[in-house]
Design an enzyme around this catalytic site. Structure first.
Site, short mmCIF file in Angstrom:
data_model
loop_
_atom_site.label_atom_id
_atom_site.label_comp_id
_atom_site.label_asym_id
_atom_site.label_seq_id
_atom_site.Cartn_x
_atom_site.Cartn_y
_atom_site.Cartn_z
N GLY A 1 11.20 8.35 -18.10
CA GLY A 1 12.27 8.29 -17.06
C GLY A 1 11.48 9.69 -16.22
O GLY A 1 10.68 8.67 -16.01
N GLY B 1 1.30 -1.00 -0.06
CA GLY B 1 -0.49 0.06 -0.26
C GLY B 1 1.04 0.94 0.12
O GLY B 1 1.93 1.68 0.60
N GLY B 2 0.12 2.35 -0.68
CA GLY B 2 1.44 3.56 -0.78
C GLY B 2 2.41 4.00 0.05
O GLY B 2 3.01 4.04 0.25
N VAL C 1 6.19 -3.53 -8.82
CA VAL C 1 5.35 -3.26 -7.82
C VAL C 1 6.64 -1.97 -6.66
O VAL C 1 7.01 -2.96 -6.60
CB VAL C 1 5.35 -4.65 -7.12
CG1 VAL C 1 4.37 -3.99 -6.48
CG2 VAL C 1 4.06 -5.69 -8.24
N ASP D 1 6.43 3.96 -5.16
CA ASP D 1 6.27 4.48 -4.16
C ASP D 1 7.52 4.48 -3.36
O ASP D 1 8.30 5.26 -2.85
CB ASP D 1 5.50 3.29 -3.26
CG ASP D 1 3.98 2.92 -3.06
OD1 ASP D 1 3.23 4.03 -3.95
OD2 ASP D 1 3.98 2.13 -3.51
N SER E 1 10.05 -6.77 -12.02
CA SER E 1 8.87 -6.27 -11.13
C SER E 1 8.90 -4.81 -11.09
O SER E 1 9.77 -4.12 -10.52
CB SER E 1 9.23 -6.84 -10.26
OG SER E 1 7.03 -6.50 -9.83
N LEU F 1 7.00 8.93 -15.41
CA LEU F 1 6.97 8.64 -16.75
C LEU F 1 7.23 7.50 -17.64
O LEU F 1 8.35 6.40 -18.15
CB LEU F 1 7.89 9.61 -17.88
CG LEU F 1 7.30 10.99 -17.53
CD1 LEU F 1 8.47 11.95 -18.64
CD2 LEU F 1 6.45 11.41 -17.61
N GLU G 1 -5.84 -8.13 -0.26
CA GLU G 1 -4.95 -8.46 -0.36
C GLU G 1 -5.21 -8.29 -2.18
O GLU G 1 -5.60 -7.69 -2.79
CB GLU G 1 -5.07 -10.32 -0.36
CG GLU G 1 -5.20 -10.71 1.06
CD GLU G 1 -5.46 -12.07 1.11
OE1 GLU G 1 -4.13 -12.46 1.20
OE2 GLU G 1 -6.71 -12.56 1.05
N SER H 1 -5.18 4.81 -2.63
CA SER H 1 -6.68 5.12 -3.42
C SER H 1 -7.02 5.16 -2.02
O SER H 1 -6.85 4.25 -1.00
CB SER H 1 -6.80 3.70 -3.47
OG SER H 1 -7.22 2.27 -3.58
#
Length: 315
Positions: A233, A43-44, A256, A260, A254, A229, A95, A144
């Site tokens: 970059g 989560g962020g 993911v 963050d 990844s 971007l 999850e 979110s």
């Protein structure tokens, strides 16, 4: 040795227990045998706190969680040594699932919606933020909003932050981001698409992106636009300057947590009193370092420092 810095508080209204694994091939209607499973508290805002910790800083992560997944989430966060304050909710923490297809290198990400927060629950989260909010610190609201939370949630956090003499950083999209900008924030981190939504126009080349970011800064919605971007970059736009950086060459495993990680590097350097130029370099290096790691792993300080050495902003 850790450098002193201004206080950092992160807010995550919709955390996710990140589950990641791999399988040779994703095929419909087949039982897919998977490799080892990795669990991370995602989560962020929480990811930002984890990156701040990895880079030698300290923060307080405030988040809402509940149910069995919420308990597992809290235990993982405690195990990582992240200072945190959990606001308990009635429904279970969501999850998210990440599956790497080993035969092709493709990655499949499934992000669940999240629990519904009642008004007393999201107000309790705001109260927790207000209680723990440091004076003249940095507050990062990221991720979110779960069902039930009003679109001006991050705007309310920005208002509280300003009252404490702090600087608010918001990383979200759509109406919640628009509402935060109406209140006024210090930094936002939109993607190309999110920036276009904000200014109500399709933005194509780099000059249009920069012009759109300048429009937000010019009307006082924010002081800094950190535009990510992907492989192209990043750009950092303020009232006085535009900085650009190419992405360091890494073997992407990844994406993911890469955004963050970018934000975690940025806020830590700003909290340390470093220049925007220095903070921008750390942000890009941190995002790239995380992208080079598998599944939901996040960057480590040594690799971030190595990537930073070759970065020279243009502008």
């Amino acid at each position: 040795m850790a450098l002193p810095h201004a206080p950092i508080l992160t807010v995550t209204p919709n955390p996710a227990l990140d589950v990641s694994t791999s399988t040779e091939r994703v095929v419909a209607e087949h039982k897919l045998r998977c490799g080892p499973t990795r669990l991370d508290p995602g989560g962020g805002g929480v990811n930002v706190s984890r990156v701040v910790r990895n880079l030698g800083g300290h923060s307080l992560a405030v988040y809402a969680a509940g149910g069995p997944t919420g308990q597992a989430y809290r235990e993982l966060l405690d195990r990582e040594g992240i200072a945190s304050r959990m606001v308990r909710i009635g429904q279970s923490t969501r999850e998210s699932f990440t599956v790497d297809e080993t035969s092709t290198g493709e990655q499949f990400r499934f992000v669940l919606q999240g629990p519904h927060l009642s008004e007393p629950e999201w107000r309790a989260l705001l109260t927790a933020v207000g209680d723990d909010l440091p004076r003249e610190g940095f507050i990062v609201g990221s991720g979110s909003l779960p069902p039930g939370v009003p679109v001006d949630f991050y705007a309310q956090i920005a208002r509280i932050t300003h009252a404490h003499g702090g600087r608010s950083i918001v990383d979200t999209s759509g109406e919640p981001l628009r509402a935060a900008l109406d209140e006024g924030v210090h930094v936002i981190k939109p993607s190309r698409r999110e920036l276009g939504e904000l200014v109500g126009a399709e933005v194509g080349d780099e000059s249009e992106l920069v012009e759109a970011a300048r429009e937000l800064v010019g009307r006082g919605a924010c002081e800094v636009v950190a535009l990510t971007l992907g492989g192209a970059g990043a750009a950092l736009v303020t009232r006085d300057e535009v900085l650009r950086l190419a992405t360091p060459h890494v073997q992407v495993q990844s994406t993911v947590g890469a955004g963050d990680s970018f934000l975690g590097g940025l806020v830590l350097r700003l909290a340390q009193g470093r220049t925007l130029r220095d903070a921008f370099c750390t942000a890009v290096a941190a995002g790239s370092a995380s992208a080079a790691l598998p599944a939901t792993a996040l960057c480590e300080a040594d690799e971030v420092e190595r990537l930073e050495e070759g970065l020279v902003p243009v502008g």
